[in-house]
Structure formats: structure tokens, C-alpha cells
Scaffold this motif. Structure first.
Motif, PDB file in Angstrom:
ATOM      1  N   PHE A  73       0.818  -1.212   0.000  1.00  0.00           N
ATOM      2  CA  PHE A  73       0.000   0.000   0.000  1.00  0.00           C
ATOM      3  C   PHE A  73       0.857   1.269   0.000  1.00  0.00           C
ATOM      4  CE2 PHE A  73      -4.221  -1.725   1.984  1.00  0.00           C
ATOM      5  CZ  PHE A  73      -4.292  -2.674   0.974  1.00  0.00           C
ATOM      6  N   ALA A  74       1.659   1.453   1.040  1.00  0.00           N
ATOM      7  CA  ALA A  74       2.428   2.700   1.184  1.00  0.00           C
ATOM      8  C   ALA A  74       3.406   2.919   0.036  1.00  0.00           C
ATOM      9  CB  ALA A  74       3.149   2.723   2.531  1.00  0.00           C
ATOM     10  N   PRO A  75       4.215   1.920  -0.356  1.00  0.00           N
ATOM     11  CA  PRO A  75       5.145   2.167  -1.468  1.00  0.00           C
ATOM     12  C   PRO A  75       4.465   2.408  -2.808  1.00  0.00           C
ATOM     13  CG  PRO A  75       5.317  -0.109  -0.696  1.00  0.00           C
ATOM     14  CD  PRO A  75       4.489   0.618   0.297  1.00  0.00           C
ATOM     15  N   SER A  76       3.307   1.807  -3.034  1.00  0.00           N
ATOM     16  CA  SER A  76       2.581   2.062  -4.283  1.00  0.00           C
ATOM     17  C   SER A  76       2.057   3.493  -4.312  1.00  0.00           C
ATOM     18  CB  SER A  76       1.423   1.079  -4.441  1.00  0.00           C
ATOM     19  OG  SER A  76       1.903  -0.237  -4.610  1.00  0.00           O
ATOM     20  N   LEU A  77       1.548   3.954  -3.183  1.00  0.00           N
ATOM     21  CA  LEU A  77       1.092   5.340  -3.106  1.00  0.00           C
ATOM     22  C   LEU A  77       2.255   6.304  -3.334  1.00  0.00           C
ATOM     23  CD1 LEU A  77      -1.268   4.993  -0.018  1.00  0.00           C
ATOM     24  CD2 LEU A  77      -1.989   5.454  -2.365  1.00  0.00           C
ATOM     25  N   GLU A  78       3.417   5.952  -2.821  1.00  0.00           N
ATOM     26  CA  GLU A  78       4.585   6.806  -3.015  1.00  0.00           C
ATOM     27  C   GLU A  78       5.009   6.832  -4.474  1.00  0.00           C
ATOM     28  OE1 GLU A  78       7.343   9.572  -2.107  1.00  0.00           O
ATOM     29  OE2 GLU A  78       5.722   8.816  -0.840  1.00  0.00           O
ATOM     30  N   LEU A  79       4.953   5.698  -5.157  1.00  0.00           N
ATOM     31  CA  LEU A  79       5.252   5.678  -6.593  1.00  0.00           C
ATOM     32  C   LEU A  79       4.315   6.601  -7.355  1.00  0.00           C
ATOM     33  CD1 LEU A  79       5.904   1.900  -7.431  1.00  0.00           C
ATOM     34  CD2 LEU A  79       7.583   3.752  -7.317  1.00  0.00           C
ATOM     35  N   ALA A  80       3.047   6.563  -6.997  1.00  0.00           N
ATOM     36  CA  ALA A  80       2.063   7.407  -7.677  1.00  0.00           C
ATOM     37  C   ALA A  80       2.351   8.888  -7.446  1.00  0.00           C
ATOM     38  CB  ALA A  80       0.653   7.056  -7.213  1.00  0.00           C
ATOM     39  N   ARG A  81       2.883   9.215  -6.282  1.00  0.00           N
ATOM     40  CA  ARG A  81       3.222  10.614  -6.012  1.00  0.00           C
ATOM     41  C   ARG A  81       4.462  11.051  -6.790  1.00  0.00           C
ATOM     42  NH1 ARG A  81       2.434   8.610  -0.501  1.00  0.00           N
ATOM     43  NH2 ARG A  81       0.276   9.031   0.136  1.00  0.00           N
ATOM     44  N   GLN A  82       5.349  10.113  -7.068  1.00  0.00           N
ATOM     45  CA  GLN A  82       6.635  10.446  -7.683  1.00  0.00           C
ATOM     46  C   GLN A  82       6.610  10.383  -9.208  1.00  0.00           C
ATOM     47  OE1 GLN A  82       9.452   7.707  -6.007  1.00  0.00           O
ATOM     48  NE2 GLN A  82       9.435   8.658  -3.976  1.00  0.00           N
ATOM     49  N   LEU A  83       5.814   9.472  -9.771  1.00  0.00           N
ATOM     50  CA  LEU A  83       5.915   9.172 -11.194  1.00  0.00           C
ATOM     51  C   LEU A  83       4.729   9.743 -11.962  1.00  0.00           C
ATOM     52  CD1 LEU A  83       7.110   5.465 -10.891  1.00  0.00           C
ATOM     53  CD2 LEU A  83       8.514   7.505 -11.301  1.00  0.00           C
ATOM     54  N   PRO A  84       4.968  10.299 -13.134  1.00  0.00           N
ATOM     55  CA  PRO A  84       3.881  10.926 -13.901  1.00  0.00           C
ATOM     56  C   PRO A  84       2.890   9.899 -14.435  1.00  0.00           C
ATOM     57  CG  PRO A  84       5.901  10.837 -15.203  1.00  0.00           C
ATOM     58  CD  PRO A  84       6.275  10.418 -13.815  1.00  0.00           C
ATOM     59  N   GLY A  85       1.601  10.239 -14.339  1.00  0.00           N
ATOM     60  CA  GLY A  85       0.557   9.409 -14.923  1.00  0.00           C
ATOM     61  C   GLY A  85       0.205   8.165 -14.155  1.00  0.00           C
ATOM     62  N   VAL A  86       0.753   7.977 -12.949  1.00  0.00           N
ATOM     63  CA  VAL A  86       0.520   6.755 -12.173  1.00  0.00           C
ATOM     64  C   VAL A  86      -0.522   7.004 -11.089  1.00  0.00           C
ATOM     65  CG1 VAL A  86       1.550   5.014 -10.649  1.00  0.00           C
ATOM     66  CG2 VAL A  86       2.853   5.891 -12.605  1.00  0.00           C
ATOM     67  N   LYS A  87      -1.530   6.149 -11.038  1.00  0.00           N
ATOM     68  CA  LYS A  87      -2.517   6.124  -9.965  1.00  0.00           C
ATOM     69  C   LYS A  87      -2.554   4.719  -9.372  1.00  0.00           C
ATOM     70  CE  LYS A  87      -3.970  10.410 -10.602  1.00  0.00           C
ATOM     71  NZ  LYS A  87      -3.759  11.483  -9.595  1.00  0.00           N
ATOM     72  N   VAL A  88      -3.373   4.521  -8.337  1.00  0.00           N
ATOM     73  CA  VAL A  88      -3.357   3.264  -7.584  1.00  0.00           C
ATOM     74  C   VAL A  88      -4.759   2.680  -7.463  1.00  0.00           C
ATOM     75  CG1 VAL A  88      -2.814   2.204  -5.345  1.00  0.00           C
ATOM     76  CG2 VAL A  88      -1.349   4.016  -6.259  1.00  0.00           C
ATOM     77  N   ALA A  89      -4.840   1.347  -7.606  1.00  0.00           N
ATOM     78  CA  ALA A  89      -6.012   0.571  -7.206  1.00  0.00           C
ATOM     79  C   ALA A  89      -5.631  -0.181  -5.937  1.00  0.00           C
ATOM     80  CB  ALA A  89      -6.429  -0.406  -8.298  1.00  0.00           C
ATOM     81  N   LEU A  90      -6.518  -0.200  -4.977  1.00  0.00           N
ATOM     82  CA  LEU A  90      -6.173  -0.720  -3.654  1.00  0.00           C
ATOM     83  C   LEU A  90      -7.171  -1.780  -3.219  1.00  0.00           C
ATOM     84  CD1 LEU A  90      -3.848   0.500  -1.796  1.00  0.00           C
ATOM     85  CD2 LEU A  90      -5.703   1.410  -0.402  1.00  0.00           C
ATOM     86  N   ALA A  91      -6.669  -2.883  -2.654  1.00  0.00           N
ATOM     87  CA  ALA A  91      -7.551  -3.960  -2.184  1.00  0.00           C
ATOM     88  C   ALA A  91      -6.736  -5.020  -1.466  1.00  0.00           C
ATOM     89  CB  ALA A  91      -8.302  -4.594  -3.354  1.00  0.00           C
ATOM     90  N   ILE A  92      -7.453  -5.967  -0.890  1.00  0.00           N
ATOM     91  CA  ILE A  92      -6.871  -7.225  -0.433  1.00  0.00           C
ATOM     92  C   ILE A  92      -7.165  -8.262  -1.518  1.00  0.00           C
ATOM     93  CG2 ILE A  92      -6.911  -9.041   1.314  1.00  0.00           C
ATOM     94  CD1 ILE A  92      -5.764  -6.388   2.313  1.00  0.00           C
ATOM     95  N   HIS A  93      -6.131  -8.789  -2.142  1.00  0.00           N
ATOM     96  CA  HIS A  93      -6.293  -9.805  -3.180  1.00  0.00           C
ATOM     97  C   HIS A  93      -7.052 -10.999  -2.605  1.00  0.00           C
ATOM     98  CE1 HIS A  93      -5.148 -12.883  -6.122  1.00  0.00           C
ATOM     99  NE2 HIS A  93      -4.773 -11.906  -6.925  1.00  0.00           N
ATOM    100  N   PRO A  94      -7.883 -11.678  -3.407  1.00  0.00           N
ATOM    101  CA  PRO A  94      -8.631 -12.818  -2.855  1.00  0.00           C
ATOM    102  C   PRO A  94      -7.748 -13.887  -2.223  1.00  0.00           C
ATOM    103  CG  PRO A  94      -8.834 -12.679  -5.261  1.00  0.00           C
ATOM    104  CD  PRO A  94      -8.269 -11.393  -4.797  1.00  0.00           C
ATOM    105  N   ASN A  95      -6.568 -14.125  -2.784  1.00  0.00           N
ATOM    106  CA  ASN A  95      -5.682 -15.120  -2.170  1.00  0.00           C
ATOM    107  C   ASN A  95      -5.076 -14.609  -0.869  1.00  0.00           C
ATOM    108  OD1 ASN A  95      -6.134 -16.885  -4.323  1.00  0.00           O
ATOM    109  ND2 ASN A  95      -4.508 -15.945  -5.532  1.00  0.00           N
ATOM    110  N   GLU A  96      -4.889 -13.294  -0.784  1.00  0.00           N
ATOM    111  CA  GLU A  96      -4.460 -12.687   0.472  1.00  0.00           C
ATOM    112  C   GLU A  96      -5.562 -12.770   1.521  1.00  0.00           C
ATOM    113  OE1 GLU A  96      -1.460 -10.405   1.439  1.00  0.00           O
ATOM    114  OE2 GLU A  96      -0.841 -12.172   0.316  1.00  0.00           O
TER     115      GLU A  96
END
Length: 309
Positions: A73-96
Motif C-alpha cells: 500500500f504505502a510504497p505504491s502510493l509513493e510511486l504514484a506521487r513520484q511518477l507521472p501518470g501513475v494512480k493506484v487501485a487498492l484492495a486485499i487480493h482474494p488469495n491474500e
């Protein structure tokens, strides 16, 4: 596992630039060598920043990276803040979800479930609460709830109960927040549809990496659910999948890579990246008997309808 070398990745110069920029609506950008879905497969010299740069070079100017386990969660959100055109989908994967519920059950895949530290730190309700909190706290970055759903290839009857509980919670959250829902559906077409019909699907519901047949395409068409097309549509053996995609209304088609998984032909066996999206998009255009420019316009229009950017 040895780290991949640059030569392990498909050459950028072999990928033709698209006539119009498009979105990869489902990918997994690498986070670190040890964390996040697909991290091992995508480890090596190509960082998330390099993969985004390659994608932009071929006309893939926007992407949604799926963070579907708590450490991502946290590192993906940070990537989205740093990199152009990147957004995030967030969830608990069914296997998780199965692991967060404490279920150790071998499914048809024959693999023993692997518990990590973060599974022991949260029960399923607590993990789902973390999804909700993170979505609410990051409205500019989190643009979808996903990937959630059911995966009956990876678990048995007890695990499927946990997956269904998690899926229903994600559906409710997507509706409450007014966000699109991205569904992971593996050997669970009937079960996913049952839950959506029973609970009421969000207004924007996407079957990520669509793998259904023509009958499922018809159900999606009837309810306005989107089919997101990925690399397997190019695989020679997937005639039934191509027939299903050919039957989908054009206003319900999206495009994705699911990188680093499922690279299109002729790159099977190599790591995938958003910069390979033009290969799949070209195959989809041919299947739908459209020009590549028309296909770009179509998926762009649909992507904006679903995700708003």
C-alpha cells in the motif's frame, strides 16, 4: 532466483509507438526486490521509473498500479506521487484474504499456502479496515478498489468463504466511495457473478484480465460490466477468449497488461511491462476490425468513463 538482466526484457525499439496515448488500467509496478505482487518477476535493472519511462515512449501515458497486499500500500502510493501518470487501485487480493482469515488450504494448484508476517498481524476484518482507511485518506491517488474477487484455483471450500466475505466488503466500499471495482476472477466466473448480482455491482465494474467465454460476455453486456483485455487474447490456444472479446459491446472494452505477468505473444516467457501494451492493443484492433487509431480512441473513451482521467 537470479536477477533479470536488461536483455531479459523485450527490446523497447521493437515496440511501435501508438498513434494516440492510452491508459494501462491494470499493472503492478515493482516496489522492491522483496515486497509487493510481482516484485520477484520484475526485479532487476528496470525500476518502476524506468518502466514508466518506457511506457511513455510508446504512448502509454497513464497507468493504474494494483496494490493488493498490505505491504504494497504505502510504497505504491509513493510511486504514484513520484511518477507521472501513475494512480493506484487498492484492495486485499482474494488469495491474500484467505491468508488473513488464517485458512491454510491447498487448492487445485497443489501449492501449500505461504503465510507472511503481515498475515499474522491482522485478521481479515482488520485488513479490510486498512483498505478502507487508506482509500479514504488518499482520494487523489486511489482511483479504484481492486483487485478483489475470487480465485478458486488457489484455495478450497473454506478459503472460498473468506474470499466471498472479502469480495462483498470491497463491493460495498466501492459503492460507498463511488469508485470503480477491479475484479480478479480465476476459475470463479459463476461465483463472482452470483455475488455481484446478489449484492448489487458498483456502477463501474471491471473484470480485470477478462478470461470468460461468450456466455459470460453476454452477462457483462447485459449489466454494463467492463472486460479488460490483456496479453492472453494473443495466445494461439485462446480461441474461446477471442470469441468472447469479439462479442463484447465496444463501449465495455478496456486494455491492460497485468505486468509483470501475462506478456503478449511473441514475448511469452519474458517479463511484461506497460510498454508492451501496444502489442495487445494492436491484436485487439485486428480482432475488432478497427484501425489502431480507432482502437486507441475507443479504449481512451472507455478508460475516462471508468476512471475519470
Amino acid at each position: 532466483m537470479s536477477k533479470r538482466k536488461p536483455s531479459d526484457w523485450p527490446a523497447l525499439e521493437n515496440i511501435a509507438r501508438l498513434p494516440q496515448a492510452v491508459m494501462d488500467n491494470h499493472t503492478h509496478l515493482p516496489i522492491s526486490p522483496t515486497e509487493g505482487p510481482g516484485a520477484a518477476a520484475a526485479s532487476g535493472p528496470l525500476s518502476a521509473a524506468q518502466l514508466v519511462e518506457r511506457a511513455q515512449a510508446v504512448g502509454v501515458d497513464r497507468m493504474i498500479t494494483s496494490a493488493c497486499e498490505l505491504p504494497a500500500f504505502a510504497p505504491s502510493l509513493e510511486l504514484a506521487r513520484q511518477l507521472p501518470g501513475v494512480k493506484v487501485a487498492l484492495a486485499i487480493h482474494p488469495n491474500e484474504a484467505v491468508l488473513h482469515a488464517g485458512v491454510s488450504e491447498v487448492g487445485p494448484d497443489g501449492l501449500q499456502p505461504r503465510f507472511e508476517a503481515h498475515h499474522g498481524a491482522y485478521d481479515l476484518d482488520a485488513a479490510l479496515a486498512q483498505v478502507e482507511q487508506t482509500c479514504r485518506e488518499n482520494p487523489e491517488t486511489v482511483v479504484a478498489v481492486g483487485e478483489t474477487g475470487m480465485d478458486l484455483f488457489r484455495t478450497g471450500p473454506r478459503g472460498s468463504v473468506a474470499q466471498r466475505e472479502s469480495f462483498r466488503a470491497h463491493i460495498a466500499l466501492a459503492k460507498e466511495l463511488g469508485l470503480p471495482l477491479q475484479i480478479h476472477d480465476r476459475q470463479a466466473h459463476r461465483e463472482c457473478i452470483e455475488v455481484l448480482l446478489a449484492d448489487g455491482a458498483p456502477e463501474r465494474t471491471v473484470f480485470h484480465c477478462f478470461s470468460g467465454d461468450e456466455a459470460m460476455a453476454q452477462v457483462c453486456a447485459e449489466h454494463g460490466w467492463y472486460a479488460s483485455v490483456s496479453g492472453p487474447v494473443t495466445y494461439k490456444s485462446n480461441r474461446e477468449l477471442r470469441a468472447a472479446i469479439a462479442a463484447m459491446p465496444q463501449q465495455l472494452l478496456l486494455i491492460e497488461t497485468d505486468a509483470p505477468y501475462l506478456p503478449p505473444t511473441p514475448y511469452r516467457g519474458m517479463p511484461n511491462g506497460s510498454y508492451l501494451l501496444p502489442v495487445t492493443l494492436t491484436a485487439l484492433a485486428q480482432l475488432r476490425q478497427l484501425s489502431l487509431e480507432q482502437m486507441c480512441q475507443l479504449v481512451n473513451r472507455n478508460s475516462r468513463e471508468v476512471y475519470g482521467f
